[in-house]
Every structure is written in structure tokens, then in C-alpha cells.
Design an enzyme around this catalytic site. Structure first.
Site: not given
Length: 222
Positions: A79, A146, A175
């Protein structure tokens, strides 16, 4: 409407991941206790890697960069600036409807991208939102999901790649996917699209699902 939206910080006011996580947990506890309405937090994080419960050691950053372990589903992701984050903390109307919840999150993001001429889709067996292989490249992920549901209330949420640098993904197996790549709304359209540009549209689209998703607690603010 009993659903609240709270914009915590967008560029240049990035939100530290742990600060955001602490706030999530505080709001989650209050929603569970019926002390607060369901809330969607909207923000951009300062750069960070986070690892869901299914992350394996070989998927972690190749250069030893620290990773924050979190209690969501899924694996390792990044992120940071240029990525719109939304954390819906919702008291689900149907506690067993987690699949429906995920599908609605995907539909919300797909609808937002359609406004920019981006043909995003879902892929069976893979969470998130995707661009299928074309002359620009192979299948590529443009938004991630998520989540966690505890005591009937959701946590964590979605990350939409708007204008973020993709270099951090080169250091990990994002991922857990080895046969596809990642992309951004800016790359797909050829113009800069920042998180702030899509916030209003995201809120508008999410609000359409309020009644279907959110259980109204007794005494909720109307």
C-alpha cells in the site's frame, strides 16, 4: 442512510498504516457494541508492505524490507501513495453473506472504472478486479480485496491502484500470484488519475449498496 464515510487523509497527508489499523479496530469495537454507525474509512497510506494470514515466506520482499502482519485474509501486498484505500467497517445485514459482500465490493470498483473507460472484470478463483490480457499485456490486477469479519462486522477492505508506482511490486510475489501482473488506472487510460479524483464517485457507488449490506443498529443516527 446509517452508513458514514470518513476521509482520513489523501496526498500529501498520507496515513501511517498502524495509525489506520488502530482506528479500524477502535471503530470496529464501537460498531459491534452498537455505539457507532457502520463507517467506511477512505485514505492513502504511506508506503508499507502488509501480509495476510496466508502469506508464505518465499513471497516476502526479496531485499528483506519489513512487513506488517495483519489479520485479514489473503497474502502479501503493498500500500502507498497513489492508491485509494477504503476500509468498510460494516455491521452486515446477513452474517453469512460474505461472498455477496465481496462481490459487491468488486462491482463497486468495476462501476467506478467504467466511468474512465476501463473495462475491468472479476476472474473466477481470484479476488479483486482485473484487466484481461490484451495488446497492452497479460492479465493484470488493478484493485485488491482483503477482508476480515469478526462478530458480524467487517474490517480491512479494498485498494484501487490509481497512480501509484508499481516498482514495489517487483520486490514481492503480490497476492501470491505468479502468472499475472499489476496495473493502475493511470496506465490503463494514459492520463494521471489520482485517488482524490475518484473518491466522490466511489462514495456514490458504495452508497447504492447501503440498504442491502448494512444492518441498522437500534438507536443508530439517521
Amino acid at each position: 442512510m446509517t452508513l458514514e464515510f470518513s476521509q482520513l487523509g489523501l496526498a500529501p497527508d498520507f496515513v501511517d498504516y498502524m495509525q489506520g489499523w488502530d482506528l479500524q479496530r477502535d471503530i470496529h469495537n464501537k460498531v459491534v457494541a452498537g455505539e457507532k454507525n457502520s463507517t467506511v474509512l477512505i485514505l492513502e497510506h504511506a508506503a508499507v508492505y502488509t501480509a495476510g494470514k496466508l502469506t508464505e515466506d518465499h513471497e516476502r520482499p526479496f531485499d528483506g524490507t519489513p512487513v506488517v502482519p495483519v489479520d485479514r485474509g489473503g497474502k502479501l501486498t503493498w500500500h502507498g501513495p497513489g492508491q485509494l484505500i477504503a476500509y468498510p467497517i460494516l455491521k452486515l445485514k446477513n452474517r453469512a453473506g460474505i461472498r455477496d459482500y465481496v462481490e459487491r465490493l468488486e462491482a463497486i470498483m468495476i462501476a467506478v472504472m467504467q466511468d474512465y473507460g476501463i473495462k475491468a472484470v472479476t476472474v473466477k478463483g481470484r479476488a479483486g478486479v482485473w484487466i484481461l490480457a490484451d495488446d497492452k499485456g497479460p492479465d493484470r490486477k488493478i484493485a485488491a480485496i482483503g477482508i476480515r469479519v469478526l462478530d458480524g462486522v467487517t474490517m480491512h477492505g479494498v485498494a484501487i491502484n490509481c497512480s501509484n508506482d508499481l516498482a514495489p511490486y517487483a520486490q514481492i510475489i503480490a497476492c501470491g500470484i505468479t502468472d499475472a501482473s499489476v496495473t493502475t488506472m493511470s496506465l490503463e487510460t494514459g492520463r494521471t488519475i489520482n485517488p482524490a479524483d475518484i473518491v466522490d464517485r466511489f462514495v456514490e457507488e458504495f452508497s447504492k449498496h447501503d440498504e442491502a449490506l448494512v444492518s441498522t443498529p437500534e438507536g443508530a443516527l439517521q
